[in-house]
Motif scaffolding. Structure first.
Motif, short mmCIF file in Angstrom:
data_model
loop_
_atom_site.label_atom_id
_atom_site.label_comp_id
_atom_site.label_asym_id
_atom_site.label_seq_id
_atom_site.Cartn_x
_atom_site.Cartn_y
_atom_site.Cartn_z
N HIS A 37 -89.90 16.59 10.91
CA HIS A 37 -89.42 17.64 11.82
C HIS A 37 -88.43 17.00 12.78
O HIS A 37 -88.19 15.80 12.74
N GLY A 38 -87.83 17.81 13.65
CA GLY A 38 -86.86 17.27 14.59
C GLY A 38 -85.48 17.10 13.97
O GLY A 38 -85.11 17.84 13.04
N PRO A 39 -84.69 16.13 14.44
CA PRO A 39 -83.31 15.97 13.97
C PRO A 39 -83.18 15.84 12.46
O PRO A 39 -82.27 16.42 11.85
N MET A 55 -92.84 12.82 11.96
CA MET A 55 -93.46 13.18 10.69
C MET A 55 -94.78 13.92 10.92
O MET A 55 -95.55 13.59 11.82
N LEU A 56 -95.01 14.92 10.08
CA LEU A 56 -96.25 15.69 10.09
C LEU A 56 -97.02 15.36 8.81
O LEU A 56 -96.47 15.45 7.71
N GLN A 91 -102.97 26.42 15.40
CA GLN A 91 -101.97 26.13 16.41
C GLN A 91 -100.75 27.03 16.25
O GLN A 91 -100.17 27.51 17.23
N ALA A 92 -100.36 27.26 15.00
CA ALA A 92 -99.17 28.08 14.73
C ALA A 92 -99.37 29.53 15.14
O ALA A 92 -98.40 30.25 15.38
N ARG A 105 -91.37 23.06 15.42
CA ARG A 105 -92.13 22.22 14.50
C ARG A 105 -92.89 23.05 13.46
O ARG A 105 -93.32 22.50 12.43
N TYR A 106 -93.08 24.32 13.73
CA TYR A 106 -93.69 25.20 12.74
C TYR A 106 -92.64 25.83 11.82
O TYR A 106 -92.90 26.08 10.65
N VAL A 107 -91.47 26.06 12.37
CA VAL A 107 -90.45 26.81 11.64
C VAL A 107 -89.52 25.91 10.83
O VAL A 107 -89.13 26.24 9.71
#
Length: 239
Positions: A37-39, A55-56, A91-92, A105-107
């Motif tokens: 996730h992120g950049p 990382m997830l 959480q989502a 981070r969910y999308v």
């Protein structure tokens, strides 16, 4: 397709793929999905290698797989979040006062290992929750975020009076982020990260007076939406 093949010249992608391969090798029966996730997930940063690899790791059951950890590996900072599938879905489905800073981070994720398509389920669960959300829920969350920003601003002002400049600047940063979060909640806008939040809301570099003015305007808007930010003890106890 398992794995991400583009940007092979970016050491962060190489590191992400190496971590994913190690996870599958060491925890083959425990890991449901691995993603970035992120950049990296957005794929539109400068590729300079300065940002961390977020990382997830999603496991089938709680308490399995590796621990959540942050390490620098071969010069690349890796931030590993490990969570069980049901907990991540829970959480989502939440709409908290930090929603503008967590929704991305969910999308927006990029799969490194997702044989069942679970990451699409995560995204759909979150988007479905937003579709069902009532305006009052966003307003209530914004009010909680406003309290956080206002408290930080008041603390920053007091520290500045005491010439505790470094601490005052830290608290001013918290106040900026709090005000940016309120803005995101009131407009139903989420951000990539805290830096993106303050940039997109025009609060990056805002001084004490400017942040105070933003918080004052937000207080007035929250009042117009049904409840002032100042209340009674009964209001506190009733939630």
């Amino acid at each position: 397709m398992d794995g991400v093949q583009e940007h092979r010249d970016d050491p962060r992608w190489d590191m992400a793929e190496r971590v994913a391969a190690a996870l599958r090798r060491r925890f083959p029966a425990e890991v449901l999905a691995v993603a970035v996730h992120g950049p990296l997930a957005h794929g539109d940063d400068d590729g300079g290698g300065d940002s961390e690899v977020g990382m997830l790791v999603v496991t089938y059951r709680p308490g399995t797989g590796p621990p959540t950890a942050t390490r620098r590996v071969d010069g690349v900072l890796v931030d590993l979040t490990v969570v069980a599938a049901e907990e991540r879905l829970r959480q989502a489905r939440q709409l908290t006062s930090r929603w503008p800073l967590t929704a991305d981070r969910y999308v927006t994720t990029r799969a490194l290992h997702d044989p069942t398509g679970w990451l699409a389920t995560l995204r759909d669960e979150h988007l479905g929750r937003l579709a069902r959300a009532r305006p009052a829920e966003f307003t209530s969350a914004a009010r909680r975020a406003w309290y956080r920003g206002s408290a930080a601003h008041a603390r920053a002002a007091r520290l500045a009076e005491w010439y505790e400049t470094d601490q005052a600047l830290l608290m001013l940063g918290e106040a900026r982020l709090g005000a940016a979060t309120v803005s995101g909640l009131l407009s139903r806008t989420y951000f990539r990260d805290p830096g993106d939040a303050v940039r997109r809301t025009g609060l990056a570099g805002a001084d004490m007076t400017e942040v105070g003015a933003v918080l004052a305007r937000q207080s007035a808007e929250l009042t117009a939406r049904g409840r002032p930010v100042d209340g009674t003890i009964d209001d506190l106890l009733d939630g």
